[in-house]
Design a protein around this motif. Structure first.
Motif, PDB file in Angstrom:
ATOM      1  N   PRO A  60      10.664   9.794  28.476  1.00  0.00           N
ATOM      2  CA  PRO A  60      10.936   9.466  27.078  1.00  0.00           C
ATOM      3  C   PRO A  60      12.067   8.470  26.948  1.00  0.00           C
ATOM      4  CG  PRO A  60      11.808  11.634  27.642  1.00  0.00           C
ATOM      5  CD  PRO A  60      10.996  11.174  28.812  1.00  0.00           C
ATOM      6  N   LEU A  61      12.137   7.847  25.779  1.00  0.00           N
ATOM      7  CA  LEU A  61      13.182   6.874  25.511  1.00  0.00           C
ATOM      8  C   LEU A  61      14.535   7.561  25.486  1.00  0.00           C
ATOM      9  CD1 LEU A  61      11.538   4.814  22.648  1.00  0.00           C
ATOM     10  CD2 LEU A  61      11.862   4.117  24.996  1.00  0.00           C
ATOM     11  N   PRO A  62      15.583   6.895  25.946  1.00  0.00           N
ATOM     12  CA  PRO A  62      16.922   7.489  25.880  1.00  0.00           C
ATOM     13  C   PRO A  62      17.381   7.598  24.444  1.00  0.00           C
ATOM     14  CG  PRO A  62      17.050   5.210  26.604  1.00  0.00           C
ATOM     15  CD  PRO A  62      15.594   5.558  26.562  1.00  0.00           C
ATOM     16  N   GLN A 151      14.306   0.924  14.963  1.00  0.00           N
ATOM     17  CA  GLN A 151      13.548  -0.221  15.490  1.00  0.00           C
ATOM     18  C   GLN A 151      13.335  -0.010  16.990  1.00  0.00           C
ATOM     19  OE1 GLN A 151      11.198  -2.588  15.473  1.00  0.00           O
ATOM     20  NE2 GLN A 151      12.254  -3.466  13.690  1.00  0.00           N
ATOM     21  N   TYR A 152      12.101   0.263  17.381  1.00  0.00           N
ATOM     22  CA  TYR A 152      11.797   0.698  18.749  1.00  0.00           C
ATOM     23  C   TYR A 152      11.059  -0.348  19.581  1.00  0.00           C
ATOM     24  CZ  TYR A 152       7.344   1.521  16.391  1.00  0.00           C
ATOM     25  OH  TYR A 152       6.202   1.375  15.644  1.00  0.00           O
ATOM     26  N   LEU A 153      10.632  -1.440  18.990  1.00  0.00           N
ATOM     27  CA  LEU A 153       9.786  -2.381  19.714  1.00  0.00           C
ATOM     28  C   LEU A 153      10.513  -3.056  20.879  1.00  0.00           C
ATOM     29  CD1 LEU A 153       7.795  -4.020  16.790  1.00  0.00           C
ATOM     30  CD2 LEU A 153       6.966  -2.413  18.502  1.00  0.00           C
ATOM     31  N   HIS A 154      11.837  -3.121  20.814  1.00  0.00           N
ATOM     32  CA  HIS A 154      12.567  -3.700  21.942  1.00  0.00           C
ATOM     33  C   HIS A 154      12.705  -2.690  23.084  1.00  0.00           C
ATOM     34  CE1 HIS A 154      15.654  -1.525  19.670  1.00  0.00           C
ATOM     35  NE2 HIS A 154      16.366  -1.486  20.775  1.00  0.00           N
ATOM     36  N   LYS A 155      12.462  -1.412  22.794  1.00  0.00           N
ATOM     37  CA  LYS A 155      12.501  -0.379  23.829  1.00  0.00           C
ATOM     38  C   LYS A 155      11.119  -0.131  24.424  1.00  0.00           C
ATOM     39  CE  LYS A 155      16.327   2.115  21.588  1.00  0.00           C
ATOM     40  NZ  LYS A 155      16.742   3.402  21.003  1.00  0.00           N
ATOM     41  N   ASN A 190       5.018   6.667   8.913  1.00  0.00           N
ATOM     42  CA  ASN A 190       6.351   7.168   9.222  1.00  0.00           C
ATOM     43  C   ASN A 190       6.324   8.099  10.427  1.00  0.00           C
ATOM     44  OD1 ASN A 190       8.345   9.740   8.557  1.00  0.00           O
ATOM     45  ND2 ASN A 190       9.319   7.762   8.217  1.00  0.00           N
ATOM     46  N   VAL A 191       5.325   8.978  10.496  1.00  0.00           N
ATOM     47  CA  VAL A 191       5.182   9.879  11.642  1.00  0.00           C
ATOM     48  C   VAL A 191       4.957   9.084  12.919  1.00  0.00           C
ATOM     49  CG1 VAL A 191       3.651  11.611  12.670  1.00  0.00           C
ATOM     50  CG2 VAL A 191       4.387  11.867  10.301  1.00  0.00           C
ATOM     51  N   MET A 192       4.104   8.078  12.854  1.00  0.00           N
ATOM     52  CA  MET A 192       3.804   7.255  14.024  1.00  0.00           C
ATOM     53  C   MET A 192       5.046   6.498  14.501  1.00  0.00           C
ATOM     54  SD  MET A 192       0.935   4.242  14.324  1.00  0.00           S
ATOM     55  CE  MET A 192       1.908   3.094  13.333  1.00  0.00           C
ATOM     56  N   ASP A 193       5.798   5.901  13.563  1.00  0.00           N
ATOM     57  CA  ASP A 193       6.987   5.136  13.938  1.00  0.00           C
ATOM     58  C   ASP A 193       8.090   6.046  14.489  1.00  0.00           C
ATOM     59  OD1 ASP A 193       5.981   2.642  13.329  1.00  0.00           O
ATOM     60  OD2 ASP A 193       6.661   2.693  11.257  1.00  0.00           O
ATOM     61  N   ARG A 194       8.261   7.211  13.882  1.00  0.00           N
ATOM     62  CA  ARG A 194       9.291   8.135  14.389  1.00  0.00           C
ATOM     63  C   ARG A 194       8.949   8.641  15.778  1.00  0.00           C
ATOM     64  NH1 ARG A 194      10.468  13.059  11.191  1.00  0.00           N
ATOM     65  NH2 ARG A 194       8.534  12.771  10.066  1.00  0.00           N
ATOM     66  N   PHE A 195       7.662   8.860  16.024  1.00  0.00           N
ATOM     67  CA  PHE A 195       7.263   9.308  17.356  1.00  0.00           C
ATOM     68  C   PHE A 195       7.540   8.234  18.397  1.00  0.00           C
ATOM     69  CE2 PHE A 195       4.312   9.802  20.854  1.00  0.00           C
ATOM     70  CZ  PHE A 195       4.397  11.159  21.130  1.00  0.00           C
ATOM     71  N   MET A 196       7.195   6.978  18.079  1.00  0.00           N
ATOM     72  CA  MET A 196       7.424   5.895  19.037  1.00  0.00           C
ATOM     73  C   MET A 196       8.907   5.543  19.158  1.00  0.00           C
ATOM     74  SD  MET A 196       4.173   3.294  18.909  1.00  0.00           S
ATOM     75  CE  MET A 196       4.083   2.952  17.162  1.00  0.00           C
ATOM     76  N   SER A 197       9.728   6.001  18.206  1.00  0.00           N
ATOM     77  CA  SER A 197      11.173   5.845  18.349  1.00  0.00           C
ATOM     78  C   SER A 197      11.741   6.798  19.384  1.00  0.00           C
ATOM     79  CB  SER A 197      11.873   6.090  17.008  1.00  0.00           C
ATOM     80  OG  SER A 197      11.445   5.172  16.038  1.00  0.00           O
ATOM     81  N   MET A 198      10.973   7.862  19.698  1.00  0.00           N
ATOM     82  CA  MET A 198      11.467   8.903  20.591  1.00  0.00           C
ATOM     83  C   MET A 198      10.723   8.954  21.923  1.00  0.00           C
ATOM     84  SD  MET A 198      11.687  11.822  17.610  1.00  0.00           S
ATOM     85  CE  MET A 198      12.473  13.065  18.625  1.00  0.00           C
ATOM     86  N   GLU A 199       9.478   8.515  21.953  1.00  0.00           N
ATOM     87  CA  GLU A 199       8.659   8.637  23.156  1.00  0.00           C
ATOM     88  C   GLU A 199       7.993   7.298  23.478  1.00  0.00           C
ATOM     89  OE1 GLU A 199       7.922  11.281  25.203  1.00  0.00           O
ATOM     90  OE2 GLU A 199       9.420  12.534  24.219  1.00  0.00           O
ATOM     91  N   VAL A 200       7.876   7.015  24.763  1.00  0.00           N
ATOM     92  CA  VAL A 200       7.118   5.848  25.216  1.00  0.00           C
ATOM     93  C   VAL A 200       5.633   6.193  25.193  1.00  0.00           C
ATOM     94  CG1 VAL A 200       6.655   4.333  27.168  1.00  0.00           C
ATOM     95  CG2 VAL A 200       9.000   4.980  26.633  1.00  0.00           C
ATOM     96  N   VAL A 201       4.833   5.318  24.622  1.00  0.00           N
ATOM     97  CA  VAL A 201       3.400   5.561  24.465  1.00  0.00           C
ATOM     98  C   VAL A 201       2.633   4.518  25.256  1.00  0.00           C
ATOM     99  CG1 VAL A 201       1.506   5.804  22.822  1.00  0.00           C
ATOM    100  CG2 VAL A 201       3.816   6.475  22.154  1.00  0.00           C
ATOM    101  N   GLN A 202       1.648   4.960  26.003  1.00  0.00           N
ATOM    102  CA  GLN A 202       0.796   4.039  26.737  1.00  0.00           C
ATOM    103  C   GLN A 202      -0.109   3.274  25.775  1.00  0.00           C
ATOM    104  OE1 GLN A 202      -1.314   6.449  29.543  1.00  0.00           O
ATOM    105  NE2 GLN A 202       0.450   6.703  30.902  1.00  0.00           N
TER     106      GLN A 202
END
Length: 400
Positions: A60-62, A151-155, A190-202
């Protein structure tokens, strides 16, 4: 006779001990079976080989604000206190809560404008809960920060902005096909963005994430939610019903079942009260507000700010004078200068070529007063003429 009674007592005592011994053996064996079944035994120290429904083997993302492990032995005191610690009284806690709420949610802190109490006319309507509406929106303002994605796209090294655009456009199409409420789409993204803020998705799991997010949002917002079979059919067989259900469980677990999201539509309706509930500005505002969840540049912006900026541009398009009044400042919580960045981003989106086809087609229909066509033509003309969208004559501190 005494010897007979004594022998009988010894026999009963020996038999009782034997029964207790066999009962304890059976209980220990049963507990061992349960431990083995649920993985409590010695074999549970190793890592599970079960793959995550969305994340695969990627870590998961730090997180910067990581919570401490409450089950860590370091946090457990060696001896529990014998006497319960005294706590604050409920009166003090309520007073403290109200003081913190009022201090942190006055966005326009300096009251140097005139406004009217528009809730007073709803005092006789219990459905409008006019006596609580101030506290309700103060609470929604607090929730904005708790449910705000970063903002998670850079991660997310595997995901590019173009991929999210395609994914969101497909989500809009599915939302339209199922004829769901606008609030459902806002919550799903919002659910999708919050999830990708916390976890890396294939990359190959992005569609599953979007499907699971809309599945969760529909359960939360809709009266009649589509069944999981409809979602599996809409993915053209890419994912089974079981995979969607597993994704739902995993998303909710990562988000800690936190779905109490202050929907931007609630803020837009609140601002519309100061706009006399005008249908035209409300319809244009819906389209402009939906841009803020479609475009990745708005990730991390408060829903209340996006709602105020959408209403500001809608009134600009309809040439209402003045554009921003004291009532609109009060019921939105923002002055025109505070919305400049958000307004500029929305105008940039309108001027750029159409990127989300399904989203554009949705608001190009007569049902939505061809809002996408009207807003884009206005934005291109305003940019060409070099209009100042924040001129002083467009604003006033008076109620009307």
């Amino acid at each position: 006779m005494r010897s007979t009674v004594s022998n009988e007592n010894e026999y009963r005592l020996a038999r009782s001990r034997k029964l207790e011994s066999s009962s304890s053996d059976r209980e220990a064996k049963a507990l061992a079976d349960v431990s083995n079944q649920y993985g409590v035994g010695a074999g549970t120290t190793g890592k599970s080989d079960k793959r995550k429904p969305l994340g695969g083997d990627i870590a998961p993302l730090p997180q910067t604000n990581s919570k401490p492990n409450v089950f860590s032995s370091e946090l457990v005191p060696a001896r529990m206190p014998q006497k319960r610690q005294a706590t604050e009284s409920s009166t003090n806690l309520i007073g403290k809560l109200h003081s913190e709420t009022s201090a942190s949610h006055k966005r326009s802190r300096k009251i140097d404008y005139e406004w009217q109490d528009l809730d007073e006319e709803d005092a006789d309507d219990p459905l409008m809960v006019s006596e609580y509406v101030g506290e309700i929106f103060a609470y929604l303002g607090e929730l904005e920060y708790k449910t705000l994605p970063q903002q998670y796209l850079h991660k997310q090294t595997h995901i590019k902005p173009k991929m999210r655009s395609i994914l969101v456009d497909w989500l809009v199409e599915m939302h339209m096909r199922f004829r769901l409420l606008p609030e459902t789409l806002f919550l799903a993204i919002n659910v999708m963005d919050r999830f990708m803020s916390m976890e890396v998705v294939q990359i190959d799991k992005l569609q599953l994430l979007a499907t699971g997010s809309l599945f969760i949002a529909a359960k939360y917002e809709e009266v009649f939610s589509p069944s999981v079979k409809n979602y599996a059919y809409f993915t053209d067989g890419s994912y089974t019903e079981e995979e969607i259900l597993q994704a739902e469980k995993y998303i909710l677990t990562v988000l800690d079942f936190e779905l109490n999201y202050p929907n931007p539509m609630n803020f837009l309706r609140r601002i519309s009260k100061a706009d006399d509930y005008d249908v035209q500005s409300r319809t244009l505002g819906k389209y402009l507000l939906e841009i803020t969840i479609i475009d990745y540049k708005f990730i991390g912006m408060l829903p209340s700010l996006c709602s105020a900026a959408a209403m500001y541009i809608a009134r600009l398009i309809l040439q209402k004078s003045p554009v921003w009044t004291g009532n609109l400042i009060h019921y939105s919580g923002y002055r025109a200068a505070e919305m400049r960045q958000c307004v500029d981003l929305i105008v940039q989106y309108l001027v750029a070529p159409v990127e989300h086809d399904e989203f554009f087609k949705k608001y190009a229909t007569r049902k939505f007063m061809k809002a996408s066509v009207v807003c884009r033509s206005w934005a291109k003309k305003a940019v060409q003429e070099g209009r100042d969208l924040f001129a002083s004559e467009l604003q006033t501190t008076r109620p009307q």
